[in-house]
Design an enzyme around this catalytic site. Sequence first.
Site, mmCIF file in Angstrom:
data_model
loop_
_atom_site.group_PDB
_atom_site.id
_atom_site.type_symbol
_atom_site.label_atom_id
_atom_site.label_comp_id
_atom_site.label_asym_id
_atom_site.label_seq_id
_atom_site.Cartn_x
_atom_site.Cartn_y
_atom_site.Cartn_z
ATOM 1 N N ARG A 74 0.828 -1.233 0.000
ATOM 2 C CA ARG A 74 0.000 0.000 0.000
ATOM 3 C C ARG A 74 0.852 1.270 0.000
ATOM 4 O O ARG A 74 0.416 2.327 0.449
ATOM 5 C CB ARG A 74 -0.950 0.027 1.189
ATOM 6 C CG ARG A 74 -1.944 -1.084 1.154
ATOM 7 C CD ARG A 74 -3.155 -0.804 1.998
ATOM 8 N NE ARG A 74 -4.096 -1.897 1.848
ATOM 9 C CZ ARG A 74 -4.031 -3.025 2.552
ATOM 10 N NH1 ARG A 74 -3.096 -3.182 3.451
ATOM 11 N NH2 ARG A 74 -4.889 -3.993 2.351
ATOM 12 N N LYS B 133 3.064 11.992 -10.858
ATOM 13 C CA LYS B 133 2.257 11.095 -11.682
ATOM 14 C C LYS B 133 3.084 9.836 -11.924
ATOM 15 O O LYS B 133 4.184 9.915 -12.485
ATOM 16 C CB LYS B 133 1.914 11.747 -13.022
ATOM 17 C CG LYS B 133 0.842 12.824 -12.923
ATOM 18 C CD LYS B 133 0.454 13.292 -14.316
ATOM 19 C CE LYS B 133 -0.542 14.425 -14.268
ATOM 20 N NZ LYS B 133 -0.811 14.983 -15.607
ATOM 21 N N GLU C 290 10.329 19.998 -23.530
ATOM 22 C CA GLU C 290 9.623 20.317 -22.278
ATOM 23 C C GLU C 290 10.223 21.568 -21.637
ATOM 24 O O GLU C 290 9.513 22.368 -21.026
ATOM 25 C CB GLU C 290 9.690 19.134 -21.296
ATOM 26 C CG GLU C 290 9.026 17.861 -21.791
ATOM 27 C CD GLU C 290 7.491 17.934 -21.893
ATOM 28 O OE1 GLU C 290 6.899 18.918 -21.404
ATOM 29 O OE2 GLU C 290 6.898 17.009 -22.476
ATOM 30 N N LYS D 137 8.072 23.670 -13.170
ATOM 31 C CA LYS D 137 7.144 22.537 -13.012
ATOM 32 C C LYS D 137 6.803 22.347 -11.533
ATOM 33 O O LYS D 137 5.653 22.111 -11.168
ATOM 34 C CB LYS D 137 7.760 21.257 -13.604
ATOM 35 C CG LYS D 137 6.926 20.030 -13.274
ATOM 36 C CD LYS D 137 6.537 19.167 -14.421
ATOM 37 C CE LYS D 137 5.412 18.210 -14.007
ATOM 38 N NZ LYS D 137 5.431 16.938 -14.662
ATOM 39 N N GLU E 291 -4.206 18.564 -11.184
ATOM 40 C CA GLU E 291 -4.585 19.116 -12.483
ATOM 41 C C GLU E 291 -6.042 19.580 -12.510
ATOM 42 O O GLU E 291 -6.805 19.253 -13.409
ATOM 43 C CB GLU E 291 -4.319 18.084 -13.588
ATOM 44 C CG GLU E 291 -4.150 18.748 -14.941
ATOM 45 C CD GLU E 291 -3.562 17.835 -16.007
ATOM 46 O OE1 GLU E 291 -2.608 17.100 -15.700
ATOM 47 O OE2 GLU E 291 -4.062 17.885 -17.133
ATOM 48 N N ARG F 156 -2.236 23.450 -13.477
ATOM 49 C CA ARG F 156 -1.369 22.397 -14.032
ATOM 50 C C ARG F 156 -1.704 22.117 -15.506
ATOM 51 O O ARG F 156 -0.863 21.633 -16.256
ATOM 52 C CB ARG F 156 -1.482 21.119 -13.180
ATOM 53 C CG ARG F 156 -0.421 20.085 -13.517
ATOM 54 C CD ARG F 156 -0.273 19.008 -12.467
ATOM 55 N NE ARG F 156 0.738 18.038 -12.887
ATOM 56 C CZ ARG F 156 1.210 17.066 -12.151
ATOM 57 N NH1 ARG F 156 0.795 16.920 -10.915
ATOM 58 N NH2 ARG F 156 2.120 16.241 -12.603
ATOM 59 N N ASN G 5 0.141 21.325 -20.343
ATOM 60 C CA ASN G 5 -0.260 20.566 -21.525
ATOM 61 C C ASN G 5 -0.038 21.350 -22.817
ATOM 62 O O ASN G 5 -0.453 20.906 -23.891
ATOM 63 C CB ASN G 5 -1.738 20.164 -21.422
ATOM 64 C CG ASN G 5 -1.956 19.152 -20.320
ATOM 65 O OD1 ASN G 5 -1.052 18.377 -20.005
ATOM 66 N ND2 ASN G 5 -3.126 19.167 -19.711
ATOM 67 N N HIS H 165 0.634 19.653 -26.075
ATOM 68 C CA HIS H 165 0.378 18.228 -25.893
ATOM 69 C C HIS H 165 -0.868 17.728 -26.628
ATOM 70 O O HIS H 165 -0.962 16.539 -26.897
ATOM 71 C CB HIS H 165 0.284 17.892 -24.399
ATOM 72 C CG HIS H 165 1.641 17.822 -23.744
ATOM 73 N ND1 HIS H 165 2.525 18.879 -23.762
ATOM 74 C CD2 HIS H 165 2.273 16.824 -23.080
ATOM 75 C CE1 HIS H 165 3.632 18.518 -23.125
ATOM 76 N NE2 HIS H 165 3.504 17.287 -22.701
ATOM 77 N N HIS I 128 0.349 14.653 -28.477
ATOM 78 C CA HIS I 128 -0.127 13.315 -28.103
ATOM 79 C C HIS I 128 -0.821 12.633 -29.266
ATOM 80 O O HIS I 128 -0.652 11.434 -29.485
ATOM 81 C CB HIS I 128 -1.143 13.426 -26.956
ATOM 82 C CG HIS I 128 -0.504 13.385 -25.604
ATOM 83 N ND1 HIS I 128 -1.147 13.811 -24.476
ATOM 84 C CD2 HIS I 128 0.711 12.958 -25.201
ATOM 85 C CE1 HIS I 128 -0.353 13.666 -23.437
ATOM 86 N NE2 HIS I 128 0.789 13.153 -23.853
ATOM 87 N N HIS J 240 8.242 11.551 -27.532
ATOM 88 C CA HIS J 240 7.263 12.431 -26.892
ATOM 89 C C HIS J 240 7.622 13.911 -27.106
ATOM 90 O O HIS J 240 6.789 14.723 -27.522
ATOM 91 C CB HIS J 240 7.189 12.095 -25.400
ATOM 92 C CG HIS J 240 6.274 12.980 -24.623
ATOM 93 N ND1 HIS J 240 4.910 12.958 -24.795
ATOM 94 C CD2 HIS J 240 6.524 13.927 -23.681
ATOM 95 C CE1 HIS J 240 4.361 13.853 -23.987
ATOM 96 N NE2 HIS J 240 5.315 14.449 -23.304
#
Length: 530
Positions: free
Chosen positions: A293, A315, A357, A396, A406, A410, A414, A417, A421, A434
């Site tokens: 956990r 993330k 980035e 960041k 987000e 946040r 993107n 993106h 993406h 990416h």
Amino acid sequence: MRRARIFLVGISGAGKSTVGRLVADRLGWDFADSDDLIEERAGRKIPEIFATDGEANFREIEATVLGDLARRERVVVSTGGGAPTTEGGRAAIQTGFSVWLEVSPGAAARRLSVDPAAATRPLLAGDAEGRLAGLLATRGPQYRLSDASVAVDGLSPVQVADRILECWEKAADVAATVRTPGVEYPVVVAEGALGRLGAICRDRGLKGRAFLVTDTNVGPLLAAPALRSLASADYEAASFVIPAGEEQKTLATVGTVYDWLLKAKVERSDFVVCLGGGVVTDLAGFTAATILRGIPFVHVPTTLLGMADAAIGGKTGVDHPLGKNMIGAFAQPKAVVIDPQVLETLPDRQRRAGWAEVIKHGFILDEQLVCDLEAAAGDPRSMLSADLIGRSVAIKAAIVSEDEREQGRRTLLNYGHTVGHAIESVTGYSTYLHGEGVAIGMLAAGLISVELGMLDWAAFERQQALIRACGLPEHAPEVPIEAVIDAMSRDKKVRGGAIQWVLLDRIGHAVVRDAVPEEVARRAVEAVLS
Ligand SMILES: NC(=O)c1ccc[n+]([C@@H]2O[C@H](COP(=O)([O-])OP(=O)(O)OC[C@H]3O[C@@H](n4cnc5c(N)ncnc54)[C@H](O)[C@@H]3O)[C@@H](O)[C@H]2O)c1
């Protein structure tokens, strides 16, 4: 590493100007009082600006003054009590090392009662202590985002200056601190930081055994120095190597790491060290977040993308055959340790992709970073400096601190993106890295911003030139437009059927828009696919 710039924040009466002068003297830096500079610029006293123009206009001048100070080096700035409450003020403060001088309203009111200038402060008329308590309650959440805080009640100005300097020295390699509700951790950015990994883990209070996870490319290069550093800090350390590559970022690979940890009888007090690019930090972070956990973990990113992006923000996760990053958890590391030297072995294309980035962080929030990247582009040494990486990391970290899940700000991350993406997904994640997708996506978002009249063409051209100078692609020819448009509409960033576009209204300032006409978006996508 942060710029040589210290911002003191806190309510009036905290002693920011007195202490700021002492700190500046000791460092041999300049001192600036933002309130004095505002009066100089406006040619009027602050109470007069408040009375005739109102607080909103005052805050605008204040943000401009702080923006100017954010471009200076070797300066200690005493900020007005409300400086961190505006977006412009916060952006300026985040370019330096910020210290909250935490004073109780009673002590602040007592100090102000003997300061003749205080009698004229517009927000303190009447019951000064009560008003200060109210200001502290509303501004406290912003003050708390500072890099350090010093409780000043009962301390002399010299003692407060000592404490500030202690924090500054200790934080010299800490490019940023991420603060989410209940969790706080440093992001260390320094040449040779890998050799201090063990000591940093000790500093962070990690006590058990260290389980290092890496991949087949990074392991042979960097596992040995990492394990040596852990051993030198008296950790019992072992390592596990997963096969390199995005296609390994699966629950099946997580299963192999679970097996290794459970066979070694991992305990809650043990911790995982995630040593590798975004694939390793995502996967090993997720493993740590879910085994027993959740046990602690430390990220040691070894790609530029991992440093600037994947390792910061909590993330973690893996891919599913039905979609990328579909399984995961928000879990924050105990520390992020970034050593730019490890990038020397990173393949060129991966390195270039990582710049996307960093460029993105500049365009959405920090014009000065854009200028510095423009100056450094083409010189690999300056591009890989701890300074540039640290400043990108700080952007960041600041955004994640404000909005971990987000729900708001946040989203700005993107930028580029939506189209990026979609291009990655349509080409099966095998043609474009990416960062390459994001570079093309930033150009599409830039074109939309221009067509909507938000951004001038010259700014767009600067973005294009920087992307080109960093060796990133500007087009994705032969990618079918219908498939890209379709993928965009299925993206996670769609809300209530509308794409949440992150656009620019100037360099260093992004905004979210959901009302972009379809034909405008289509024209921009067409332009970058041709
Ligand atoms: N969690 C987040 O917020 C977040 C954000 C952005 C991206 N990501 C994820 O990150 C992943 C991409 O990360 P990446 O670009 O770092 O890819 P990666 O981890 O696959 O690394 C790229 C390649 O470089 C190799 N490598 C790594 N460091 C090296 C070094 N120092 N020297 C030599 N080779 C080295 C790796 O083995 C790999 O082959 C994606 O899965 C993406 O979803 C996550």
